[in-house]
Write an enzyme that holds these catalytic residues in place. Sequence first.
Site, PDB file in Angstrom:
ATOM      1  CB  ILE A   7      -0.952  -0.001   1.225  1.00 58.01           C
ATOM      2  CG1 ILE A   7      -1.757  -1.308   1.270  1.00 58.01           C
ATOM      3  CG2 ILE A   7      -1.876   1.216   1.183  1.00 58.01           C
ATOM      4  CD1 ILE A   7      -2.629  -1.474   2.507  1.00 58.01           C
ATOM      5  CG  LEU A  11      -0.982   3.262  -8.087  1.00 59.96           C
ATOM      6  CD1 LEU A  11      -0.124   2.681  -9.210  1.00 59.96           C
ATOM      7  CD2 LEU A  11      -2.460   3.219  -8.479  1.00 59.96           C
ATOM      8  CE1 TYR A  92      15.913   7.350   7.719  1.00 59.88           C
ATOM      9  CE2 TYR A  92      13.799   7.577   8.828  1.00 59.88           C
ATOM     10  CZ  TYR A  92      14.629   7.852   7.747  1.00 59.88           C
ATOM     11  OH  TYR A  92      14.167   8.629   6.728  1.00 59.88           O
ATOM     12  N   GLY A  99      10.259   4.470   6.487  1.00 59.02           N
ATOM     13  CA  GLY A  99       9.135   3.910   5.728  1.00 59.02           C
ATOM     14  C   GLY A  99       9.341   2.410   5.514  1.00 59.02           C
ATOM     15  CB  VAL A 100       7.270  -0.536   6.446  1.00 59.29           C
ATOM     16  CG1 VAL A 100       6.012  -0.459   5.578  1.00 59.29           C
ATOM     17  CG2 VAL A 100       7.622  -1.985   6.755  1.00 59.29           C
ATOM     18  CG  ASP A 101       7.861   2.307   1.036  1.00 59.30           C
ATOM     19  OD1 ASP A 101       8.383   2.813   2.055  1.00 59.30           O
ATOM     20  OD2 ASP A 101       7.402   3.002   0.104  1.00 59.30           O
ATOM     21  CG  ASP A 120      10.018   2.381  -3.911  1.00 58.42           C
ATOM     22  OD1 ASP A 120       9.328   2.748  -4.883  1.00 58.42           O
ATOM     23  OD2 ASP A 120       9.591   1.590  -3.043  1.00 58.42           O
ATOM     24  CB  THR A 177       3.799  24.370 -20.984  1.00 58.86           C
ATOM     25  OG1 THR A 177       3.718  25.687 -21.501  1.00 58.86           O
ATOM     26  CG2 THR A 177       3.832  24.410 -19.470  1.00 58.86           C
TER      27      THR A 177
HETATM   28  N1  LIG Z   1      -0.592   3.719 -14.839  1.00 59.14           N
HETATM   29  C1  LIG Z   1      -0.156   4.433 -13.805  1.00 59.14           C
HETATM   30  N2  LIG Z   1      -1.004   4.811 -12.844  1.00 59.14           N
HETATM   31  C2  LIG Z   1      -0.575   5.526 -11.805  1.00 59.14           C
HETATM   32  N3  LIG Z   1       0.684   5.886 -11.610  1.00 59.14           N
HETATM   33  C3  LIG Z   1       1.568   5.540 -12.533  1.00 59.14           C
HETATM   34  C4  LIG Z   1       1.216   4.796 -13.667  1.00 59.14           C
HETATM   35  N4  LIG Z   1       2.332   4.579 -14.387  1.00 59.14           N
HETATM   36  C5  LIG Z   1       3.328   5.179 -13.744  1.00 59.14           C
HETATM   37  N5  LIG Z   1       2.875   5.779 -12.640  1.00 59.14           N
HETATM   38  C6  LIG Z   1       3.713   6.501 -11.706  1.00 59.14           C
HETATM   39  O1  LIG Z   1       3.927   5.629 -10.626  1.00 59.14           O
HETATM   40  C7  LIG Z   1       3.727   6.338  -9.403  1.00 59.14           C
HETATM   41  C8  LIG Z   1       3.125   5.369  -8.452  1.00 59.14           C
HETATM   42  O2  LIG Z   1       4.101   4.372  -8.281  1.00 59.14           O
HETATM   43  P1  LIG Z   1       4.109   3.466  -7.020  1.00 59.14           P
HETATM   44  O3  LIG Z   1       5.467   2.887  -6.921  1.00 59.14           O
HETATM   45  O4  LIG Z   1       2.960   2.520  -7.067  1.00 59.14           O
HETATM   46  O5  LIG Z   1       3.873   4.576  -5.921  1.00 59.14           O
HETATM   47  P2  LIG Z   1       3.411   4.463  -4.425  1.00 59.14           P
HETATM   48  O6  LIG Z   1       4.091   3.237  -3.875  1.00 59.14           O
HETATM   49  O7  LIG Z   1       3.912   5.754  -3.850  1.00 59.14           O
HETATM   50  O8  LIG Z   1       1.923   4.371  -4.417  1.00 59.14           O
HETATM   51  C9  LIG Z   1       2.834   7.509  -9.722  1.00 59.14           C
HETATM   52  O9  LIG Z   1       3.133   8.600  -8.871  1.00 59.14           O
HETATM   53  C10 LIG Z   1       3.205   7.810 -11.153  1.00 59.14           C
HETATM   54  O10 LIG Z   1       4.252   8.752 -11.221  1.00 59.14           O
HETATM   55  C1  LIG Z   2       9.073   8.218   1.841  1.00 57.72           C
HETATM   56  C2  LIG Z   2       7.728   7.555   1.610  1.00 57.72           C
HETATM   57  C3  LIG Z   2       6.657   8.608   1.668  1.00 57.72           C
HETATM   58  C4  LIG Z   2       7.745   6.896   0.213  1.00 57.72           C
HETATM   59  O1  LIG Z   2       6.477   6.350  -0.038  1.00 57.72           O
HETATM   60  P1  LIG Z   2       5.927   5.963  -1.480  1.00 57.72           P
HETATM   61  O2  LIG Z   2       6.475   6.927  -2.469  1.00 57.72           O
HETATM   62  O3  LIG Z   2       6.463   4.574  -1.778  1.00 57.72           O
HETATM   63  O4  LIG Z   2       4.449   5.955  -1.399  1.00 57.72           O
HETATM   64  C5  LIG Z   2       7.475   6.423   2.644  1.00 57.72           C
HETATM   65  O5  LIG Z   2       8.522   5.521   2.629  1.00 57.72           O
HETATM   66  C6  LIG Z   2       7.266   6.988   4.038  1.00 57.72           C
HETATM   67  O6  LIG Z   2       6.194   7.410   4.397  1.00 57.72           O
HETATM   68  N1  LIG Z   2       8.341   6.982   4.865  1.00 57.72           N
HETATM   69  C7  LIG Z   2       8.330   7.480   6.208  1.00 57.72           C
HETATM   70  C8  LIG Z   2       9.339   8.556   6.376  1.00 57.72           C
HETATM   71  C9  LIG Z   2      10.765   8.067   6.185  1.00 57.72           C
HETATM   72  O7  LIG Z   2      11.015   7.019   5.553  1.00 57.72           O
HETATM   73  O8  LIG Z   2      11.677   8.757   6.696  1.00 57.72           O
HETATM   74  K   LIG Z   3       8.830   5.397  -3.097  1.00 54.43           K
END
Ligand SMILES: Nc1ncnc2c1ncn2[C@@H]1O[C@H](COP(=O)(O)OP(=O)(O)O)[C@@H](O)[C@H]1O
Ligand SMILES: CC(C)(COP(=O)(O)O)[C@@H](O)C(=O)NCCC(=O)O
Ligand SMILES: [K+]
Length: 279
Positions: A7, A11, A92, A99-101, A120, A177
């Site tokens: 999550i 997305l 950290y 962030g756990v991801d 990422d 643009t």
């Molecule tokens: N079809 C798509 N739908 C939504 N986002 C997309 C798509 N293709 C590329 N992206 C890009 O991927 C990002 C979302 O990637 P993702 O790694 O899933 O993000 P998060 O983990 O932050 O939700 C969006 O911010 C956008 O820049």
């Molecule tokens: C930095 C992030 C916002 C990235 O999230 P994502 O783009 O994968 O949705 C996420 O890893 C987060 O909320 N981290 C907590 C703050 C930190 O890692 O310092």
């Molecule tokens: K990220």
Amino acid sequence: MILDLDIGNTLSKWRLKDRDTSSIRARGAMWTRDEWRSGADIPDLEIVDVIRISNVARQDVLEDTVRLLKRRVGAIHVAHSTPEALGIRNGYETPERLGVDRWLGVLSGYQLTGGCCTVDCGSAITMDAVLPSGQHLGGYIIPGLRLMKESLKLGTRKIVIDPEEEALHALSPGTNTVDAVNHGVFMAAISAINRLYMELCDSQNMALPLLITGGDAPLISKGLRLPHACWPDMVYAGLEVLFPLTPDEKRGLLAGMPEVMVPADLTEMRKALAFTQML
Ligand SMILES: Nc1ncnc2c1ncn2[C@@H]1O[C@H](COP(=O)(O)OP(=O)(O)O)[C@@H](O)[C@H]1O
Ligand SMILES: CC(C)(COP(=O)(O)O)[C@@H](O)C(=O)NCCC(=O)O
Ligand SMILES: [K+]
């Protein structure tokens, strides 16, 4: 069947993994702000017996999701950033705040390479480094491509992400643009990743393998001149190493593991960095 959930802020990604064969049976994604129950693109929970979750979106999204799923599924494993896991020490000051991801990417990246730099490219672009000793150094957070574009508030927020085939031309000066914004933002992201990675390798005196993941990884990958490997399932792989369930996972075989590539030569990187620092 195992349901894995990643999550993110934009997305919510899911995949169904066979508990016996380790094959990925289905995948999908939905907007994180949408309710889990709405829309057609949700997995069939009837066949799910265990769930693993990575969540960086709001806590209430996680709580709602878990409450809904708990009624149907026995075991739910939710990943958390901890001070130490699998021989890796979280860099950290307050390890739980990482962030756990990012933490999951570090865990799987280390399993694959024994020390690397992970990137990422999602809502945010994050970079983390973990040394062969298992020490995680912390990292960097910059806005992702979409966020950078939206922050300009030029009415460009409806502009779609560059189609992949245009990425190779995306560094030329824009003559309208849309192109000026897209190319500028792309250049900003690529330059930042290049520079941060080279600074990290220089300061650590070693060329670390570079792994990238996230929604924009295919696009970023096309602009990055540095040797790197894309691993779309890197965050999911972190769930696999933290909560191994299938026979393959228990043997350390992670889904979609890329070939480990040879990193750029450290001397060459230092030359490039010296040039950048002169400007
Ligand atoms: N079809 C798509 N739908 C939504 N986002 C997309 C798509 N293709 C590329 N992206 C890009 O991927 C990002 C979302 O990637 P993702 O790694 O899933 O993000 P998060 O983990 O932050 O939700 C969006 O911010 C956008 O820049
Ligand atoms: C930095 C992030 C916002 C990235 O999230 P994502 O783009 O994968 O949705 C996420 O890893 C987060 O909320 N981290 C907590 C703050 C930190 O890692 O310092
Ligand atoms: K990220």
